[in-house]
Design an enzyme around this catalytic site. Structure first.
Site, PDB file in Angstrom:
ATOM      1  CE  LYS B  91      -3.914  -2.299   0.349  1.00 51.14           C
ATOM      2  NZ  LYS B  91      -4.909  -2.281  -0.736  1.00 51.14           N
ATOM      3  CD  GLU B 113     -10.590   3.747   0.856  1.00 52.32           C
ATOM      4  OE1 GLU B 113     -11.011   4.911   0.815  1.00 52.32           O
ATOM      5  OE2 GLU B 113      -9.679   3.313   0.132  1.00 52.32           O
ATOM      6  CB  SER B 380       0.394  -7.961  -1.220  1.00 54.51           C
ATOM      7  OG  SER B 380      -0.474  -8.768  -0.441  1.00 54.51           O
TER       8      SER B 380
HETATM    9  C1  LIG Z   1      -1.300  -7.095   2.464  1.00 57.22           C
HETATM   10  C2  LIG Z   1      -2.444  -6.776   1.567  1.00 57.22           C
HETATM   11  N1  LIG Z   1      -2.536  -7.386   0.392  1.00 57.22           N
HETATM   12  C3  LIG Z   1      -3.556  -7.148  -0.449  1.00 57.22           C
HETATM   13  C4  LIG Z   1      -4.570  -6.268  -0.114  1.00 57.22           C
HETATM   14  C5  LIG Z   1      -5.696  -6.100  -1.083  1.00 57.22           C
HETATM   15  O1  LIG Z   1      -5.686  -4.914  -1.802  1.00 57.22           O
HETATM   16  P1  LIG Z   1      -5.358  -4.873  -3.337  1.00 57.22           P
HETATM   17  O2  LIG Z   1      -6.226  -5.852  -4.023  1.00 57.22           O
HETATM   18  O3  LIG Z   1      -5.680  -3.466  -3.718  1.00 57.22           O
HETATM   19  O4  LIG Z   1      -3.926  -5.180  -3.537  1.00 57.22           O
HETATM   20  C6  LIG Z   1      -4.515  -5.591   1.109  1.00 57.22           C
HETATM   21  C7  LIG Z   1      -5.559  -4.625   1.491  1.00 57.22           C
HETATM   22  O5  LIG Z   1      -5.700  -4.202   2.578  1.00 57.22           O
HETATM   23  C8  LIG Z   1      -3.421  -5.857   1.966  1.00 57.22           C
HETATM   24  O6  LIG Z   1      -3.320  -5.250   3.160  1.00 57.22           O
END
Ligand SMILES: Cc1ncc(COP(=O)(O)O)c(C=O)c1O
Lengths: 264, 396
Positions: B91, B113, B380
């Site tokens: 993020k 949010e 992620s």
């Molecule tokens: C670690 C992590 N991965 C993935 C996501 C999902 O978001 P996005 O699909 O925008 O990558 C989030 C959302 O809070 C997250 O904290």
């Protein structure tokens, strides 16, 4: 000609337009509230289909929509209610406020259906003109009024375009924010209506935040052809869920009181 | 460092995307577009952005060969370590870009949010770094299950507003952030957490997040001299997925896989698998797929991963599914928790529940791929925030 145009053309007086969520707190009581307001002298009604996620609404209308859905209100239920209202009041101008997804899901036939019911105008608070080519075409095709919204930060040239592409009326949002009563309006809210008035001869209706007679009258005097009060009535319903007839009487009193000389 | 910028309002043959915002937001969304286009072409802005990504956030994040995992599953598995990014998730990439943009536009107040709290944390800490006040909307259920992130946001000086309407999760937090923006549009910038919502957010957030894929592609070339055969990412709104996919979309040999939250996987609606089970609609500023009933009332969703617990998805990912370029599958809570434990045990990495979805899909898909296949998985975020939930799930 749709009933808004007729009424605005004939109007020797300013319009008062109450807003109600269809089905709040339930179908029967909802119809009784709408009838009470119209019988007390409302010149038209603006009716909202309940939506799960009403993004342009403040907490009061959010709860109103949630109550309606919880009581089992559906799109078909709204259609049936509208047919009932139209039968009782053949000449009443009826505007609808929908979140666009409901129309989108109903599909193109939704417009023929609304025309068949005798709806006079439609506004979607989450469908800006830039995305509404098809929507506007379908409204026109079925003789439904197209109500554009003008926001406090809408640039003047865009506002002019919104006036030009509105039929029925243009909905001017009174101030920044979602729906919900405002204790006071800034002076510039009223001045803005005067300014917008100078841009167009077409009907202007002001809504969002209006909860007092004096506010209605101020917007009328600033040049609005009509004023909408909504959340204030939803709040009365919410406060009287045990005995909704109390809310009904207050709403009746509010509408009647507007027409008595000392209201102004 | 980033994929080439391509600002698009509509995606695919069916024209997903668009700008379905209330009239009150039309002017500010135009300001965002104008500001972004100008900033992105301004070397001063871009240099500052790169500098903060490096010195504040810790880019580049490593690409790691997962030896023991690869051995067990018989395929070469590489992990892109966004869990090591400052803040603990990808993020931060988009938040630094967006908050610098907010400053560039002259905005003085930031709202966001958050679901898992990761986007809220990234916004709060970057706000602290840049001296911008931050208010974060967070579903009341997520406030409960991601307490450590709430505490972090508060330490960074942000105000956290619990949202108890609807399902009290990410959708409802987005609703309230949008309502705040409608009200305070003059002073405020809405730092949106994913590559979804009204134009120009899907393209803008993708651009900021493309750093993940661009880096990983280069690192894999250096380490192994190859393109990956398959790329995996989890999908909430889709920002880490589209950012990881970005530089591979035009490489036809690279298969793109997205993992979405299958939730309880018991035939009930306790899931958030929008891409595989959603239907077309218009909500949260975009035409996309949504979990909704036949009338268009949006459904309350469930996932063990708060950051994936959302009934919509970014429009570009939908277009990639329609064209057959990307494949999406649902991953249940149970599989997610197993992958979470497995990565911890075999590689010494605790992935976020969100990222564990991507890993689970990679492990499920591995046997179907060529025995020489190279898999790239976007981790992620890190999973410290999920420890309590993990033990709770295991009944301990
Ligand atoms: C670690 C992590 N991965 C993935 C996501 C999902 O978001 P996005 O699909 O925008 O990558 C989030 C959302 O809070 C997250 O904290």
């Amino acid at each position: 000609m749709n009933r808004f145009d007729k009424t605005f053309q004939a109007a020797d007086r300013k319009m008062f337009i109450p807003f109600f969520t269809l089905g709040d707190p339930n179908r029967e009581e909802s119809l009784a509230l709408i009838r009470a307001a119209v019988d007390a002298g409302a010149d038209a009604v603006e009716l909202g289909f309940p939506f799960s996620d009403p993004i342009t609404d403040g907490p009061i209308n959010q709860r109103s929509m949630a109550r309606s859905l919880k009581a089992g209100m559906t799109y078909d239920g709204c259609v049936e209610m509208l047919r009932d209202i139209r039968e009782i009041y053949p000449d009443l101008p009826i505007g609808l406020l929908l979140y666009y997804n409901l129309l989108f899901k109903r599909g193109r036939s939704a417009y023929a259906e609304l025309a068949d019911i005798g709806v006079d105008g439609v506004v979607c608070s989450d469908l800006p003109i830039d995305e509404s080519a098809e929507h506007m075409e379908l409204l026109a095709e079925h003789g439904l009024g197209c109500i554009q919204m003008v926001a406090p930060n809408t640039p003047i040239d865009r506002a002019t375009r919104l006036f030009d592409t509105s039929s029925a009326f243009t909905y001017v949002i009174s101030r920044f924010g979602t729906t919900g009563p405002s204790a006071e309006f800034e002076d510039n809210s009223v001045q803005r209506i005067e300014m917008l008035r100078s841009l167009t001869d077409k009907p202007i209706v002001v809504g969002f935040g209006v909860s007092k007679h004096s506010q209605v009258v101020d917007f009328w005097n600033a040049g609005a052809d009509g004023v909408i009060v909504g959340s204030h009535f939803s709040l009365l319903v919410e406060r009287n869920l045990d005995d909704v007839s109390l809310a009904r009487k207050e709403i009746e009193g509010f509408v009647r009181g507007l027409r008595t000389p000392d209201a102004a | 460092m980033f994929a080439e910028l391509e600002l698009r309002a509509r995606f695919g043959d069916k024209g997903y995307g668009g700008n379905y915002s209330s009239e009150s937001l039309v002017a500010v969304l135009q300001e965002v577009e104008d500001g972004f286009v100008k900033a992105q072409a301004d070397p001063v802005f871009m240099n500052r952005f790169r500098e903060l990504l490096t010195t504040f956030a810790g880019r580049a994040t490593p690409l790691m060969f997962a030896e023991r995992l690869s051995e067990k599953y018989g395929r070469r598995i590489y992990l892109k370590r966004e869990d090591l990014l400052h803040g603990g998730a990808h993020k931060t990439n988009s938040v630094i870009g967006q908050l610098l943009l907010a400053q560039y536009m002259g905005k003085t107040r930031i709202i966001a949010e958050t679901g898992a709290g990761q986007h809220g944390v990234a916004t709060a800490m970057t706000g602290a770094k840049l001296g911008l006040p931050v208010e974060v909307y967070m579903g009341a259920i997520d406030v409960q299950r991601q307490q450590s992130n709430v505490k972090r946001m508060e330490l960074f000086g942000a105000t956290v507003h619990p949202v108890s309407t609807g399902g009290a999760t990410l959708k409802d937090a987005i609703n309230d952030a949008m309502r705040d923006w409608i009200t305070n549009v003059g002073s405020t910038y809405h730092c949106f957490g994913t590559a979804a919502g009204p134009y120009p957010y899907p393209s803008m957030v993708k651009y900021f997040q493309s750093v993940i894929g661009v880096e990983a592609k280069e690192q894999l070339r250096e380490q192994a001299g190859v393109l990956p055969d398959a790329v995996f990412a989890c999908i909430g709104g889709g920002s880490n997925a589209i950012g990881t996919f970005a530089p591979f979309v035009d490489d036809p040999s690279v298969r793109l896989y997205g993992a979405e939250p299958g939730g309880l996987d018991d035939g009930s609606d306790k899931h958030a698998a929008t891409l595989t089970r959603g239907t077309p609609g218009v909500f949260h500023g975009m035409h996309s797929l949504f979990l909704q009933n036949a009338e268009g009332q949006i459904t309350n969703t469930h996932s063990i991963a708060a950051g994936l617990d959302y009934p919509g998805v970014g429009p570009e990912l939908v277009a990639l599914q329609d064209s057959g370029r990307a494949t999406y599958e649902a991953v249940s809570d149970a599989e997610t928790v197993d992958a979470f434990a497995e990565l911890s045990l075999l590689e010494g990495i605790i992935p976020a529940f969100e990222s564990a979805h991507a890993l689970a899909l990679a492990l499920r898909t591995a046997p179907k791929l060529d025995s020489e296949a190279v898999l790239l998985v976007c981790i992620s975020g890190r999973g410290d925030k999920d420890l309590d939930e993990y033990w709770h799930y295991r009944g301990i």
